[in-house]
Write a protein that holds these residues in place. Structure first.
Motif, PDB file in Angstrom:
ATOM      1  N   GLN A  27       0.814  -1.152   0.069  1.00  0.00           N
ATOM      2  CA  GLN A  27      -0.109  -0.194   0.104  1.00  0.00           C
ATOM      3  C   GLN A  27       1.009   1.332  -0.237  1.00  0.00           C
ATOM      4  O   GLN A  27       1.750   1.708   0.792  1.00  0.00           O
ATOM      5  CB  GLN A  27      -0.929  -0.081   1.218  1.00  0.00           C
ATOM      6  N   THR A  28       0.630   2.101  -0.787  1.00  0.00           N
ATOM      7  CA  THR A  28       1.406   3.276  -1.038  1.00  0.00           C
ATOM      8  C   THR A  28       0.784   4.398  -0.094  1.00  0.00           C
ATOM      9  O   THR A  28      -0.174   4.833  -0.124  1.00  0.00           O
ATOM     10  CB  THR A  28       1.283   3.752  -2.340  1.00  0.00           C
ATOM     11  N   VAL A  29       1.823   4.908   0.963  1.00  0.00           N
ATOM     12  CA  VAL A  29       1.440   5.744   1.862  1.00  0.00           C
ATOM     13  C   VAL A  29       1.925   7.175   1.427  1.00  0.00           C
ATOM     14  O   VAL A  29       1.128   8.147   1.863  1.00  0.00           O
ATOM     15  CB  VAL A  29       2.239   5.387   3.070  1.00  0.00           C
ATOM     16  N   GLU A  30       2.933   7.165   0.950  1.00  0.00           N
ATOM     17  CA  GLU A  30       3.381   8.415   0.356  1.00  0.00           C
ATOM     18  C   GLU A  30       4.407   8.401  -0.945  1.00  0.00           C
ATOM     19  O   GLU A  30       5.047   7.493  -0.957  1.00  0.00           O
ATOM     20  CB  GLU A  30       4.252   9.472   1.563  1.00  0.00           C
ATOM     21  N   THR A  31       4.135   9.593  -1.785  1.00  0.00           N
ATOM     22  CA  THR A  31       4.889   9.431  -2.976  1.00  0.00           C
ATOM     23  C   THR A  31       5.823  10.576  -2.972  1.00  0.00           C
ATOM     24  O   THR A  31       5.362  12.090  -2.838  1.00  0.00           O
ATOM     25  CB  THR A  31       4.177   9.309  -4.469  1.00  0.00           C
ATOM     26  N   VAL A  32       7.085  10.658  -3.184  1.00  0.00           N
ATOM     27  CA  VAL A  32       7.866  11.678  -3.307  1.00  0.00           C
ATOM     28  C   VAL A  32       8.166  12.238  -4.687  1.00  0.00           C
ATOM     29  O   VAL A  32       8.967  11.290  -5.565  1.00  0.00           O
ATOM     30  CB  VAL A  32       9.430  11.695  -2.459  1.00  0.00           C
ATOM     31  N   ASN A  33       7.834  13.285  -5.197  1.00  0.00           N
ATOM     32  CA  ASN A  33       7.923  13.661  -6.607  1.00  0.00           C
ATOM     33  C   ASN A  33       9.437  14.409  -6.784  1.00  0.00           C
ATOM     34  O   ASN A  33       9.904  15.029  -5.906  1.00  0.00           O
ATOM     35  CB  ASN A  33       6.848  14.488  -6.980  1.00  0.00           C
ATOM     36  N   GLU A  34      10.122  13.771  -7.793  1.00  0.00           N
ATOM     37  CA  GLU A  34      11.292  14.523  -8.211  1.00  0.00           C
ATOM     38  C   GLU A  34      11.332  15.320  -9.350  1.00  0.00           C
ATOM     39  O   GLU A  34      10.018  15.188 -10.296  1.00  0.00           O
ATOM     40  CB  GLU A  34      12.362  13.221  -8.343  1.00  0.00           C
ATOM     41  N   LEU A  58      10.884   2.970  -0.222  1.00  0.00           N
ATOM     42  CA  LEU A  58      11.281   2.559   1.310  1.00  0.00           C
ATOM     43  C   LEU A  58       9.850   1.886   1.932  1.00  0.00           C
ATOM     44  O   LEU A  58       8.729   2.498   1.811  1.00  0.00           O
ATOM     45  CB  LEU A  58      11.509   3.927   1.906  1.00  0.00           C
ATOM     46  N   ILE A  59      10.190   0.624   2.168  1.00  0.00           N
ATOM     47  CA  ILE A  59       9.217  -0.327   2.680  1.00  0.00           C
ATOM     48  C   ILE A  59       9.237  -0.497   3.973  1.00  0.00           C
ATOM     49  O   ILE A  59      10.318  -0.841   4.758  1.00  0.00           O
ATOM     50  CB  ILE A  59       9.353  -1.581   1.852  1.00  0.00           C
ATOM     51  N   TRP A  60       8.174   0.004   4.770  1.00  0.00           N
ATOM     52  CA  TRP A  60       7.960  -0.489   6.279  1.00  0.00           C
ATOM     53  C   TRP A  60       7.235  -1.521   6.459  1.00  0.00           C
ATOM     54  O   TRP A  60       5.983  -1.822   6.046  1.00  0.00           O
ATOM     55  CB  TRP A  60       7.002   0.917   6.905  1.00  0.00           C
ATOM     56  N   GLY A  61       7.693  -2.382   7.036  1.00  0.00           N
ATOM     57  CA  GLY A  61       7.042  -3.643   7.461  1.00  0.00           C
ATOM     58  C   GLY A  61       7.813  -4.841   7.953  1.00  0.00           C
ATOM     59  O   GLY A  61       9.109  -4.643   7.941  1.00  0.00           O
ATOM     60  N   ASP A  62       7.300  -6.038   8.434  1.00  0.00           N
ATOM     61  CA  ASP A  62       7.940  -7.196   9.013  1.00  0.00           C
ATOM     62  C   ASP A  62       8.540  -7.925   7.685  1.00  0.00           C
ATOM     63  O   ASP A  62       7.849  -8.273   6.772  1.00  0.00           O
ATOM     64  CB  ASP A  62       6.774  -8.055   9.631  1.00  0.00           C
ATOM     65  N   LYS A  63      10.093  -8.336   7.722  1.00  0.00           N
ATOM     66  CA  LYS A  63      10.467  -8.900   6.519  1.00  0.00           C
ATOM     67  C   LYS A  63       9.635 -10.224   6.070  1.00  0.00           C
ATOM     68  O   LYS A  63       9.901 -10.699   5.147  1.00  0.00           O
ATOM     69  CB  LYS A  63      11.994  -8.953   6.618  1.00  0.00           C
TER      70      LYS A  63
END
Length: 255
Positions: A27-34, A58-63
């Motif tokens: 699930q995408t929480v935030e997208t940083v535009n370049e 950048l993935i946040w979660g249990d491997k």
């Protein structure tokens, strides 16, 4: 090959316990535009062979859930893995604080417990099974020319190497890198023991005959002369030793 056995490696029927393989959707929480320029520069550096729409993540979660979820897209495509897993220290990262002369114990939050605790239900056996399952999935993610670096300390490095030998093969072990972690001072020098001043990084490849290693070089010092030669040798230079002072080489002066 000698095999390291721990409680939980095999089930009651003598079969190896396999890692969980539930591929949950991200699930995408935030997208940083370049900017277009920044994006093109990053793609030129790191995006060779990738779809132009690919992005760093950048993935946040249990491997346990993240690695299986990466397999459908990245199995056999990852060039390099660097992991800094728990060191099996038994620490839960609570600590003592003093407020107005009174002592309190700062307990880790629920998120901190999940992310940082280094305690294991069955001790070393739990740790080794967790590490073994991690390596199985990482090896599947690596490209045929891929490499993996595993950062540990003296608590688990010797056990980890035996597991790495089993998963990647003894022939695919390349180096044990000693990483100096600090200066010899303070509590380290007061310990009634030899001073611990380094961690280790274990370097393995998926295929020793087909891995990529781009060695960096620095120019020879002006006074450098190859042993047995009367003139400067035309070569790439000296391998870059990173944290060492560039001018700390022992050289032979001309004349």
């Amino acid at each position: 090959m000698t095999e390291l056995i721990w409680d939980g490696k095999y089930d009651k029927d003598g079969r190896r316990v396999a890692p969980l393989r539930i591929a949950l959707p991200f699930q995408t929480v935030e997208t940083v535009n370049e900017s277009a320029q920044q994006r093109q520069r990053a793609f030129d550096l790191f995006g060779g062979g990738q779809d132009p729409e690919w992005r760093n993540r950048l993935i946040w979660g249990d491997k346990k859930y993240v690695l299986p979820a990466l397999l459908p897209e990245f199995a056999g495509k990852v060039d390099l893995v660097y992991i800094d897993p728990p060191f099996d220290t038994g620490a839960d990262f609570s600590f003592q604080v003093q407020i107005d002369g009174e002592g309190f114990t700062k307990e880790p939050s629920v998120i901190e417990q999940k992310a940082y605790r280094d305690t294991w239900g069955r001790g070393l056996e739990s740790y080794l099974q967790w590490f073994y399952e991690t390596l199985i999935l990482l090896r599947e993610l690596l490209a045929p020319h891929g490499s993996v670096y595993v950062h540990l300390d003296e608590n688990a490095a010797h056990y980890a190497k035996a597991v790495l030998d089993e998963v990647f093969g003894q022939d695919n072990f390349q180096r044990e890198i000693v990483w100096r972690i600090g200066w010899v001072s303070g509590y380290k020098s007061a310990a009634k023991n030899w001073i611990r001043n380094h961690d280790v990084i274990l370097f393995y490849v998926k295929d020793r005959g087909n891995f990529v290693f781009n060695k960096e070089y620095v120019p020879y010092p002006q006074s450098y002369v190859r042993r047995g030669a009367n003139s400067r040798v035309e070569r790439k230079g000296l391998p870059d030793r990173g944290c060492l002072e560039r001018q700390s080489f022992r050289v032979r002066s001309e004349g």
